[in-house]
Design a protein around this motif. Structure first.
Motif, short mmCIF file in Angstrom:
data_model
loop_
_atom_site.label_atom_id
_atom_site.label_comp_id
_atom_site.label_asym_id
_atom_site.label_seq_id
_atom_site.Cartn_x
_atom_site.Cartn_y
_atom_site.Cartn_z
N TRP A 84 0.82 -1.20 0.00
CA TRP A 84 0.00 0.00 0.00
C TRP A 84 0.86 1.26 0.00
O TRP A 84 2.04 1.22 0.35
CB TRP A 84 -0.98 0.02 1.17
CG TRP A 84 -0.42 -0.12 2.56
CD1 TRP A 84 -0.41 -1.25 3.33
CD2 TRP A 84 0.21 0.89 3.38
NE1 TRP A 84 0.17 -1.02 4.56
CE2 TRP A 84 0.55 0.30 4.62
CE3 TRP A 84 0.51 2.24 3.17
CZ2 TRP A 84 1.19 1.00 5.64
CZ3 TRP A 84 1.14 2.95 4.19
CH2 TRP A 84 1.47 2.33 5.40
N ARG A 120 -3.86 3.93 -1.29
CA ARG A 120 -4.06 2.94 -2.36
C ARG A 120 -3.42 1.64 -1.95
O ARG A 120 -2.30 1.62 -1.43
CB ARG A 120 -3.47 3.43 -3.68
CG ARG A 120 -3.63 2.41 -4.81
CD ARG A 120 -3.47 3.00 -6.18
NE ARG A 120 -3.72 2.00 -7.21
CZ ARG A 120 -3.91 2.28 -8.49
NH1 ARG A 120 -3.88 3.53 -8.90
NH2 ARG A 120 -4.13 1.32 -9.36
N VAL A 121 -4.12 0.53 -2.17
CA VAL A 121 -3.57 -0.80 -1.94
C VAL A 121 -3.79 -1.62 -3.20
O VAL A 121 -4.84 -1.54 -3.84
CB VAL A 121 -4.22 -1.48 -0.71
CG1 VAL A 121 -5.73 -1.69 -0.92
CG2 VAL A 121 -3.53 -2.80 -0.39
N ALA A 134 -8.44 -3.56 3.90
CA ALA A 134 -7.65 -2.34 4.02
C ALA A 134 -8.46 -1.25 4.71
O ALA A 134 -7.93 -0.49 5.54
CB ALA A 134 -7.19 -1.88 2.64
#
Length: 749
Positions: free
Chosen positions: A506, A557-558, A589
């Motif tokens: 991430w 963001r992952v 997440a």
């Protein structure tokens, strides 16, 4: 489904705090979407001339970032100079044909001016299509010669390998132009309607990374060319709605489980004029994946993929007769990925990659397809073969790894050996993201580098990594366009989360003046789809990320399972249930984010485009994620509406996997929306058809569920042009501001 960059598909608001008059060091959407570009002078499409003496590249004009000129720079002393001035040659660009618009959409080309170019093998000429016509630049005298000036568009133009001819497709037929005599010769004459010669069909362009339909042999004797018959493909009527009206388009769109176009391959002998059909086997329901010539022009290699994509055959073809034999097959239980790693050596041996070890690696084969040895090995995937120096026996490739283990957030070029299996040696430095273009003999390369603090830089290097000269140094100094805003540029943090035995990477970027004792809303950016590169990179980030951080959002963001170039197991976890592992990982997440002391758990939104729009919808309907809002752009909402090659690769057909298709349909999940929704879609989208949006709009209205919507007349799968992108970002930030930002209801105690 090729990636649409989030930076070009998100939005803001004139009513938001950022869009009001603000200090000069605060980045605004008005400045991001204006010229000159804040990214600086970024070179695109950089290539080295075959003789190694000139570097060519595309550069956006300072007065209009959406128009490109062709530039060149000597590899020795001397300054870069403009080789082709797009507006000087074609002052009034005019309208492109519908065929060329569609082709550029498939290739994700949004710029105008010079958008592509090519060399002959001697490096005497550079060919550049420009606004539907063909121009040829001569190295000898620097003059630019206009080859065509017709009402029809000439597309997919090429210089023949020895530089004697130029070829292009016009009105669905292949034309050869003799540079010595100036004479045009049509190679085919029956292309019309549903028959197209030498043209990559919709599926090849959109999903197979094959943008051409013809290939010159190195000695110029033969041309291999496709014949595409679209008559079996279903007509999918759609309205192409613009700002001035609507047109009914009867589009030939091959939906999952339905017929594809018929693709045949022929070889034309330029000496005799004879044309023979290549034997691709008795089964016509296949994919023509790749076509390559041996160096001596005596063998044509064809990659043939089965309709279910579980088998990829390599055919050796006699160009004189069209006779073929299978010399190698790759097989998989889920699917075999296509790649551009096939490379024929001068002695007839070849290099190709496969995932038999669970990771994509390079292997050496003899001319009959017998594997001789592994060139690479380890717990990392080779992303692509960059070049081979047959004199030294060195093989160059790109990978995200360190010490033989994958490192997804960085990318480098490495050197291996053709003659023995050895541990690779890094050629480019670690710490950021490299893309390279190696010249033919693999003695030099053009390297493009960036990291979170370094905007894209381009330079010419010797093959050992020694820099010869800058092409675009793009130094972030006081004179750089981005200099006023650099003090508020945040360095992202990187980390990992474990999910179902896999490691997810991430990236998190916090707002300027971040105070960990306070709580912040979060914007989760998603793409999440398979078949694309990594989204989480140690590279220069889209400037739109800074718009979000300036508005007070943490940007997160992952890369979920299935996304990025990872192991075979990481990608195939989504087989027959496309999107479900991705939403599980995004929900995981989101739950992790809510445990962080500086995250406001009630003010998290997700945003994405294309597959990211689909995943945004899924995540907003996932109770484990429990998000406050979603911004979903150009989302495929039911996979039987999408195309064959992409969908069937991951889902099989609707007939074979009805439960999988039902489980990934967005409509049955709409009762479980956990927050506010903004739907966006281009009203002329010929990729993710507008019907994907209207079925969700209709269902929400039938449920009396409030939602918001932004439609783009005349826009296809991506929203193009600075004015509309500015409107997008204003809309996005306005929606975020009202749902999770400053104007949102405060979180309950």
């Amino acid at each position: 489904m090729r990636t649409i960059l989030l930076a070009s598909t998100i939005l803001l608001s004139a009513g938001s705090a950022v869009a009001q008059e603000s200090p000069s060091n605060i980045l605004t959407p008005e400045r991001v979407f204006s010229s000159p570009s804040l990214n600086g002078p970024v070179a695109k499409g950089v290539s080295l001339s075959p003789d190694g003496q000139l570097v060519a590249f595309l550069r956006s004009r300072e007065d209009n970032v959406d128009v490109q000129d062709l530039w060149a720079a000597p590899t020795g002393e001397g300054e870069p100079y403009k080789l082709i001035d797009a507006r000087a040659l074609v002052p009034d660009a005019g309208e492109l044909s519908e065929a060329e618009k569609a082709r550029r959409e498939r290739m994700r080309i949004s710029a105008r001016g010079v958008v592509d170019y090519s060399w002959d093998q001697q490096g005497r000429y550079i060919l550049a299509p420009l606004e539907g016509d063909i121009f040829l630049a001569s190295r000898a005298d620097g003059k630019v010669r206009r080859l065509t000036e017709t009402a029809a568009d000439e597309i997919d133009a090429k210089v023949s390998p020895k530089g004697n001819y130029v070829s292009w497709v016009r009105d669905q037929n292949l034309v050869i132009y003799d540079l010595a005599t100036g004479q045009e010769t049509p190679i085919t004459d029956d292309g019309a309607g549903l028959i197209a010669w030498a043209t990559a069909e919709f599926i090849a362009q959109e999903e197979m990374d094959r943008d051409t339909g013809y290939w010159w042999s190195p000695d110029e004797r033969y041309i291999a060319l496709t014949r595409v018959d679209e008559s079996p493909v279903d007509i999918v009527p759609r309205f192409e709605i613009t700002g001035t009206g609507a047109t009914m388009v009867e589009q030939r769109y091959p939906r999952a489980g339905r017929p594809n176009a018929l693709v045949e391959l022929y070889v034309r002998d330029q000496q005799t004029g004879a044309r023979v059909k290549v034997d691709l086997g008795s089964n016509t329901d296949i994919y023509l994946a790749r076509v390559d010539w041996a160096d001596d022009g005596k063998t044509l290699y064809v990659q043939r993929q089965s309709r279910d994509q579980k088998t990829l055959d390599l055919l050796s073809v006699d160009p004189a007769t069209g006779a073929s034999r299978v010399i190698l097959s790759q097989k998989a239980q889920a699917w075999v990925d296509l790649n551009n790693d096939f490379h024929v050596l001068a002695d007839g041996r070849f290099i190709w990659s496969n995932e038999d070890s669970g990771w994509r690696h390079l292997y050496l084969y003899d001319r009959n397809g017998r594997q001789l040895r592994a060139i690479t090995r380890g717990d990392y995937p080779v992303k692509h073969l960059d070049g081979v120096n047959e004199q030294t026996g060195e093989v160059y490739f790109t990978a995200s790894m360190r010490d033989g283990k994958e490192l997804p957030i960085e990318q480098q070029m490495f050197r291996a050996s053709l003659n023995r299996t050895v541990d690779p040696v890094a050629v480019t430095p670690a710490g950021g993201w490299w893309n390279v273009s190696v010249n033919g003999p693999a003695t030099a390369y053009v390297g493009n580098y960036s990291d979170p603090k370094t905007p894209p830089q381009s330079a010419l290097y010797r093959i050992d990594g020694t820099r010869v000269r800058w092409i675009e140094e793009n130094r972030l100094d006081a004179d750089h366009a981005f200099a006023p805003y650099v003090s508020r540029l945040r360095t992202p943090e990187f980390g990992t989360i474990q999910s179902h035995g896999e490691t997810l990477v991430w990236r998190m970027t916090t707002p300027p003046d971040f105070d960990p004792s306070k709580k912040y809303p979060v914007v989760m950016q998603v793409y999440g789809g398979p078949g694309t590169g990594a989204g989480v990179q140690k590279s220069w980030q889209p400037l739109t990320n800074q718009l979000l951080t300036e508005a007070g959002y943490i940007v997160f963001r992952v890369d979920n399972r299935g996304e990025g170039d990872r192991s075979q197991a990481f990608e195939t976890s989504l087989y027959r249930r496309l999107g479900l592992p991705a939403v599980e990982d995004q929900a995981l997440a989101a739950k992790w984010l809510k445990t962080l002391p500086y995250v406001d758990p009630d003010h998290i939104a997700v945003m994405g485009w294309s597959f990211g729009g689909f995943l945004s919808l899924l995540t907003l309907t996932d109770k484990d994620a429990d998000l406050a809002a979603a911004l979903a752009g150009a989302a495929p909402t039911e996979w039987s509406l999408y195309d064959t090659h992409y969908t069937e690769r991951y889902m099989s057909t609707p007939q074979d996997n009805p439960d999988g298709y039902a489980a990934t349909d967005v409509l049955p999940r709409l009762d479980d929306l956990t927050g506010r929704l903004l739907i966006l879609h281009g009203m002329a989208d010929d990729n993710v058809i507008f019907g994907n949006a209207t079925r969700v709009i209709d269902a929400l209205q039938a449920k009396s569920t409030p939602f918001e919507m932004m439609l783009y007349p005349g826009q296809r799968h991506g929203v193009r042009g600075e004015p509309r992108q500015l409107q997008q970002w204003r809309t996005y930030l306005d929606f975020l501001d009202r749902t999770i930002g400053k104007r949102a209801e405060p979180a309950a105690d």
